[in-house]
Design an enzyme around this catalytic site. Sequence first.
Site, short mmCIF file in Angstrom:
data_model
loop_
_atom_site.label_atom_id
_atom_site.label_comp_id
_atom_site.label_asym_id
_atom_site.label_seq_id
_atom_site.Cartn_x
_atom_site.Cartn_y
_atom_site.Cartn_z
N ALA A 105 0.84 -1.19 0.00
CA ALA A 105 0.00 0.00 0.00
C ALA A 105 0.89 1.25 0.00
CB ALA A 105 -0.92 0.02 1.22
N PHE A 106 0.30 2.37 -0.40
CA PHE A 106 1.10 3.61 -0.53
C PHE A 106 1.66 4.05 0.81
CE2 PHE A 106 -0.94 7.38 1.29
CZ PHE A 106 -2.16 6.87 1.70
N LYS A 107 1.06 3.58 1.90
CA LYS A 107 1.53 4.00 3.21
C LYS A 107 2.96 3.54 3.51
CE LYS A 107 -2.97 4.78 5.28
NZ LYS A 107 -3.93 4.28 4.25
N ASP A 108 3.48 2.61 2.71
CA ASP A 108 4.88 2.22 2.87
C ASP A 108 5.83 3.41 2.70
OD1 ASP A 108 4.58 -0.54 3.45
OD2 ASP A 108 4.26 -0.99 1.34
N ALA A 111 5.59 5.31 6.08
CA ALA A 111 5.99 4.53 7.25
C ALA A 111 7.48 4.18 7.20
CB ALA A 111 5.16 3.25 7.33
#
Length: 436
Positions: A105-108, A111
């Site tokens: 997911a783009f949240k990588d 994060a």
Amino acid sequence: MKFYSTNNTDTRVSFKEAVFNSMPQDRGLYMPATIPRLDDKFLNNLDGYTLPEIAFHVAKNLLEDDIPAEDLKAIIHDAINFYAPVVGLEESVFVLELFHGPSLAFKDFGARFMSRVMSYFLEDGEKQLDVLVATSGDTGGAVALGFLGVPNTRVTILYPKGKVSGIQELQLTTNGQNIRAIEVDGTFDDCQALVKQAFTDPELNAKFRLTSANSINIARLIPQTFYYFNAYAQMLKQGRDKVVFSVPSGNFGNIGAGLLAWKMGLPVTQFIAATNANDTVPEFLKTGVYQPKPSVQTISNAMDVGNPSNWVRIADMFKDDADKLSELIIGFSYNDEETLAAVEKIYSSYHYVACPHTAIAWQALKDWQQDQPTGRASGVFLSTAHPCKFPDVLPGHVAKAIEIPGEVQELEGKTKQAASLGVDFEGFKNWLLKNE
Ligand SMILES: *Cc1c(COP(=O)(O)O)cnc(C)c1O
């Protein structure tokens, strides 16, 4: 760069303080005290740079007083070690795939960058850093995998029971080591409220060195600007310099980063804020009235946010120019039935499988383009997650066409480990104190 609080623009804190505090005492959000405009030489030649080069140049302009260039470069090369390709689906419709990182997911992006920045700032002998994170699914996986094994850190993830997909739950609950998961019998907003209250609780703050990994952390926002510049660079390579971005939005961190990139000089002509039935922002853009609502559950659950935290950042960026904001962003919202119809249409038109969040951005782009003169701007919609994270909500024949990545196949043999709690703050606090 110094950072201020959106609730008090006279405050000034260092990047390190902003990252570790996560949220100022006055409950605003941190923003760069000045947003630098990038040099024209860089902006006009974006297509000559790779993603890590772009990321380094953008980050250096914001953070060079805080992290020496060589260290910043090392952090970026370690954090941004996967691609964000733009894939053409039809004339003037492109998808920016942001799901090639470890949690799919783009949240990588946010994060991985944040965890490395925190670990960089942690000095030897300092108190263990306790990261508290509320997730509606994807944040938790990205944060867990971003911090897994990072020394002197511990992550506690709160997720709403029964409201995340099977693969998401496995990503949250099977890590062990320095990662703990709590399933909360409530909604994402309940999880977020628990985390927010913990940050203002004197006893917990005396005992633990608490920090947040939610999209409200400024170290999550900054790296999300990188892929907007990089996507624009890929469009330039195809001779396309007029670009609009359609962004599936929940807490409005992703589109907030796009607007920050715009402020830094990225010449985007239009942003489309695409939401599910949680339509607080599209309603605001239509009526001028900002009316937060309780979140409602949808099949695009990572966007089930009724009061998007990052909206105050966007309002802050445009506080002197409200007209520009309403010109630059347009909102669209869709219910679940429309979302599923979009998933079907994407599959039947291009043989492409999109997750429900991504499908909403596609539909918004198509609806926006309908009213535009043809052959003008190229539309890029952001694909925020790999569809394999949401197999149960996709129509059967579409779900069957998903290609399951190897790292997901490995998860399936692992056992879930999570504590179960209710929505009351005392219960959560006691658990933290007991499991110190
Ligand atoms: C988090 C998430 C979103 C929403 O992003 P925001 O930055 O909160 O607006 C959209 N899609 C997916 C798959 C997500 O995980």
